[in-house]
Structure formats: structure tokens, C-alpha cells
Design a protein around this motif. Structure first.
Motif, PDB file in Angstrom:
ATOM      1  N   GLU A 134     -63.071  38.682  81.508  1.00 29.05           N
ATOM      2  CA  GLU A 134     -64.114  38.115  82.363  1.00 29.05           C
ATOM      3  C   GLU A 134     -64.916  39.247  82.999  1.00 29.05           C
ATOM      4  O   GLU A 134     -64.363  40.200  83.510  1.00 29.05           O
ATOM      5  CB  GLU A 134     -63.464  37.263  83.454  1.00 29.05           C
ATOM      6  CG  GLU A 134     -64.449  36.561  84.363  1.00 29.05           C
ATOM      7  CD  GLU A 134     -63.762  35.627  85.333  1.00 29.05           C
ATOM      8  OE1 GLU A 134     -63.072  34.707  84.873  1.00 29.05           O
ATOM      9  OE2 GLU A 134     -63.918  35.826  86.538  1.00 29.05           O
ATOM     10  N   ALA A 135     -66.250  39.134  82.974  1.00 22.85           N
ATOM     11  CA  ALA A 135     -67.109  40.167  83.527  1.00 22.85           C
ATOM     12  C   ALA A 135     -66.937  40.259  85.035  1.00 22.85           C
ATOM     13  O   ALA A 135     -66.727  39.239  85.709  1.00 22.85           O
ATOM     14  CB  ALA A 135     -68.562  39.843  83.196  1.00 22.85           C
ATOM     15  N   GLU A 136     -67.014  41.476  85.557  1.00 18.94           N
ATOM     16  CA  GLU A 136     -66.829  41.689  86.985  1.00 18.94           C
ATOM     17  C   GLU A 136     -67.889  42.638  87.512  1.00 18.94           C
ATOM     18  O   GLU A 136     -68.476  43.421  86.762  1.00 18.94           O
ATOM     19  CB  GLU A 136     -65.441  42.278  87.251  1.00 18.94           C
ATOM     20  CG  GLU A 136     -64.286  41.366  86.889  1.00 18.94           C
ATOM     21  CD  GLU A 136     -62.935  41.998  87.178  1.00 18.94           C
ATOM     22  OE1 GLU A 136     -61.945  41.259  87.255  1.00 18.94           O
ATOM     23  OE2 GLU A 136     -62.885  43.236  87.312  1.00 18.94           O
ATOM     24  N   VAL A 137     -68.070  42.585  88.815  1.00 17.04           N
ATOM     25  CA  VAL A 137     -68.929  43.550  89.494  1.00 17.04           C
ATOM     26  C   VAL A 137     -68.085  44.792  89.774  1.00 17.04           C
ATOM     27  O   VAL A 137     -66.982  44.673  90.324  1.00 17.04           O
ATOM     28  CB  VAL A 137     -69.473  42.968  90.810  1.00 17.04           C
ATOM     29  CG1 VAL A 137     -70.290  44.013  91.553  1.00 17.04           C
ATOM     30  CG2 VAL A 137     -70.304  41.719  90.537  1.00 17.04           C
ATOM     31  N   ALA A 138     -68.607  45.956  89.397  1.00 11.16           N
ATOM     32  CA  ALA A 138     -67.869  47.199  89.617  1.00 11.16           C
ATOM     33  C   ALA A 138     -68.459  47.952  90.799  1.00 11.16           C
ATOM     34  O   ALA A 138     -69.691  47.978  90.983  1.00 11.16           O
ATOM     35  CB  ALA A 138     -67.925  48.081  88.371  1.00 11.16           C
ATOM     36  N   GLN A 139     -67.587  48.553  91.615  1.00 14.12           N
ATOM     37  CA  GLN A 139     -68.034  49.373  92.734  1.00 14.12           C
ATOM     38  C   GLN A 139     -67.212  50.650  92.793  1.00 14.12           C
ATOM     39  O   GLN A 139     -66.031  50.654  92.457  1.00 14.12           O
ATOM     40  CB  GLN A 139     -67.856  48.633  94.070  1.00 14.12           C
ATOM     41  CG  GLN A 139     -68.823  47.492  94.274  1.00 14.12           C
ATOM     42  CD  GLN A 139     -68.738  46.926  95.686  1.00 14.12           C
ATOM     43  OE1 GLN A 139     -68.286  45.795  95.877  1.00 14.12           O
ATOM     44  NE2 GLN A 139     -69.186  47.696  96.654  1.00 14.12           N
ATOM     45  N   SER A 140     -67.864  51.718  93.227  1.00 12.32           N
ATOM     46  CA  SER A 140     -67.128  52.959  93.470  1.00 12.32           C
ATOM     47  C   SER A 140     -67.821  53.746  94.561  1.00 12.32           C
ATOM     48  O   SER A 140     -69.039  53.602  94.774  1.00 12.32           O
ATOM     49  CB  SER A 140     -67.048  53.791  92.180  1.00 12.32           C
ATOM     50  OG  SER A 140     -68.330  54.254  91.814  1.00 12.32           O
ATOM     51  N   PRO A 141     -67.078  54.573  95.319  1.00 19.07           N
ATOM     52  CA  PRO A 141     -65.618  54.627  95.289  1.00 19.07           C
ATOM     53  C   PRO A 141     -65.009  53.416  95.961  1.00 19.07           C
ATOM     54  O   PRO A 141     -65.728  52.616  96.568  1.00 19.07           O
ATOM     55  CB  PRO A 141     -65.326  55.909  96.079  1.00 19.07           C
ATOM     56  CG  PRO A 141     -66.424  55.948  97.096  1.00 19.07           C
ATOM     57  CD  PRO A 141     -67.649  55.433  96.385  1.00 19.07           C
ATOM     58  N   ARG A 142     -63.712  53.220  95.868  1.00 18.29           N
ATOM     59  CA  ARG A 142     -63.064  52.121  96.573  1.00 18.29           C
ATOM     60  C   ARG A 142     -62.852  52.468  98.041  1.00 18.29           C
ATOM     61  O   ARG A 142     -62.893  51.607  98.904  1.00 18.29           O
ATOM     62  CB  ARG A 142     -61.729  51.802  95.919  1.00 18.29           C
ATOM     63  CG  ARG A 142     -61.851  51.230  94.510  1.00 18.29           C
ATOM     64  CD  ARG A 142     -62.481  49.815  94.516  1.00 18.29           C
ATOM     65  NE  ARG A 142     -61.850  48.940  95.489  1.00 18.29           N
ATOM     66  CZ  ARG A 142     -60.741  48.259  95.268  1.00 18.29           C
ATOM     67  NH1 ARG A 142     -60.133  48.353  94.091  1.00 18.29           N
ATOM     68  NH2 ARG A 142     -60.239  47.475  96.212  1.00 18.29           N
ATOM     69  N   TYR A 143     -62.615  53.728  98.322  1.00 23.88           N
ATOM     70  CA  TYR A 143     -62.398  54.187  99.691  1.00 23.88           C
ATOM     71  C   TYR A 143     -63.175  55.484  99.901  1.00 23.88           C
ATOM     72  O   TYR A 143     -63.288  56.303  98.993  1.00 23.88           O
ATOM     73  CB  TYR A 143     -60.905  54.444  99.960  1.00 23.88           C
ATOM     74  CG  TYR A 143     -60.027  53.263  99.657  1.00 23.88           C
ATOM     75  CD1 TYR A 143     -59.421  53.128  98.408  1.00 23.88           C
ATOM     76  CD2 TYR A 143     -59.810  52.260 100.603  1.00 23.88           C
ATOM     77  CE1 TYR A 143     -58.626  52.039  98.119  1.00 23.88           C
ATOM     78  CE2 TYR A 143     -59.014  51.166 100.317  1.00 23.88           C
ATOM     79  CZ  TYR A 143     -58.428  51.060  99.078  1.00 23.88           C
ATOM     80  OH  TYR A 143     -57.649  49.971  98.786  1.00 23.88           O
TER      81      TYR A 143
END
Lengths: 112, 114
Positions: free
Chosen positions: B1-10
Motif C-alpha cells: 500500500e502506498a504511503e506518505v514518506a517523511q524524513s527525518p523521523r526525529y
């Protein structure tokens, strides 16, 4: 502007039903959503309801909408410990931007 | 399933430093949103893009925050200089153009400013 209010905390026993309530102020709201957030994570879409509907059921989830009172509720049947999380009500305001206004979230605690 | 990616996590930074967050929306989603979530509160919209254009940045503190989506795909949110009050979770969401426009959220970037 639009204001969305939720109770802050709900505690239930495993196997019971949970009912999380939300009130909003803008009667022209078009779509209303419920999101779940586990600790340190993003928001997971649970379900949504169109403003011209009164009820929507999706497996263990039932959403009730009372447009007259501007009241939205989420019922979780047979609540499990894995349902423990913060639940956010969100309202899409009228217009074309799709902007969502969120409540402050209800923390659901499920006791074994 | 396609997802929204973000970086960095912290991200931990000192006040007055610059920070940047990256978001890659679900493929084909024309609308991208950046939200800020302060601990104990619901998310609040900072900026909304339709393709590469900003359609709502009314709550973005423009003296220190900037956002871009140059090619209408991924996006960067920058804070310069960071302040103690910027400590929060920064969430990216995307939606398909038209219809219900249901917003799908990424995992977020948790920022701590010391």
C-alpha cells in the motif's frame, strides 16, 4: 472560524463498546473524519462520513452524525487493547481548499 | 500500500539553527499539506500545495518558516531560525485531486529545539 471539541479521555474495559464524541460549529462542513494516532506515530484514517449521511458502519466502527446538534460520534464495538490510542475528529470546512480542522483528541485507554 | 514518506523521523537542534523536513506524497496525489502538532493538541495546517502552487499558508509564520514544492511532487519545510516554541511533531499529508480529498498522513518528524 470552525471549532471542533472533543472530550480528552475515555477508559473502558476490553470487550466493552467505546463511544467517542465530537462537536463542531460550522454547519456547512462537508466531510467529517475520524483518525487514530498511536504514540509517536502519524495519523491513520479510520473512517469518514458525508454531511448528508446520518450513519456509517465499517466492521467494528459505527459513525453517527447529528447535523442539527452538530454532533459526531465514533463507536468501537468489542474494544481491544490494541485500540488504545488518541482519536481525532476532523472536519473539512466548506470551500475548495480541503482544509481540515482537528479536535484536540480523545485518549482511549482500554483495560484488560 | 502506498504511503506518505517523511524524513527525518526525529530532529534535535539548538535554537537559532536552521532545520529542514522532507515529504514525499503518495504517487499521483496533487495536494500536499504540512501540519504542526503540538503535544496534547490536534494538528494545525501550516501550508497547503496544489501541485507546485501554495493555496493556503495563512497559518505559516512566514518570518521564519518556508515551504516549497518545486516540481509538484516532494516538498521541503524549513525553519530558520528555530525557536524553543517550534518543538512539535510536523506531519505531512497528501490527497488525490477532487472527490472526497481524503488526506493520508505520513509518520511525522518530531522536532525538539533546545
Amino acid at each position: 472560524g470552525e471549532d471542533v471539541e472533543q472530550s480528552l479521555f475515555l477508559s473502558v474495559r476490553e470487550g466493552d463498546s467505546s463511544v467517542i464524541n465530537c462537536t463542531y460549529t460550522d454547519s456547512s462542513s462537508t466531510y467529517l473524519y475520524w483518525y487514530k494516532q498511536e504514540p509517536g506515530a502519524g495519523l491513520q484514517l479510520l473512517t469518514y462520513i458525508f454531511s448528508n449521511m446520518d450513519m456509517k458502519q465499517d466492521q467494528r466502527l459505527t459513525v453517527l452524525l447529528n447535523k442539527k446538534d452538530k454532533h459526531l460520534s465514533l463507536r468501537i464495538a468489542d474494544t481491544q487493547t490494541g485500540d488504545s490510542a488518541i482519536y481525532f475528529c476532523a472536519v473539512k470546512i466548506s470551500g475548495n481548499t480541503g482544509k481540515l480542522i482537528f479536535g484536540q483528541g480523545t485518549t482511549l485507554q482500554v483495560k484488560p | 500500500e502506498a504511503e506518505v514518506a517523511q524524513s527525518p523521523r526525529y530532529k534535535i537542534t539548538e535554537k537559532s539553527q536552521a532545520v529542514a523536513f522532507w515529504c514525499d506524497p503518495i504517487s499521483g496525489h496533487a495536494t500536499l499539506y504540512w501540519y504542526r502538532q503540538i503535544l496534547g493538541q490536534g494538528p494545525e495546517l501550516l501550508v497547503q500545495f496544489q501541485d507546485e502552487s501554495v493555496v493556503d499558508d495563512s497559518q505559516l509564520p512566514k518570518d521564519r518558516f518556508s515551504a516549497e514544492r518545486l516540481k509538484g511532487v516532494d516538498s521541503t519545510l524549513k525553519i530558520q531560525p528555530a525557536e524553543l516554541g517550534d518543538s512539535a511533531m510536523y506531519l505531512c499529508a497528501s490527497s488525490f485531486r477532487g472527490g472526497v480529498q481524503t488526506q493520508y498522513f505520513g509518520p511525522g518528524t518530531r522536532l525538539l529545539v533546545l
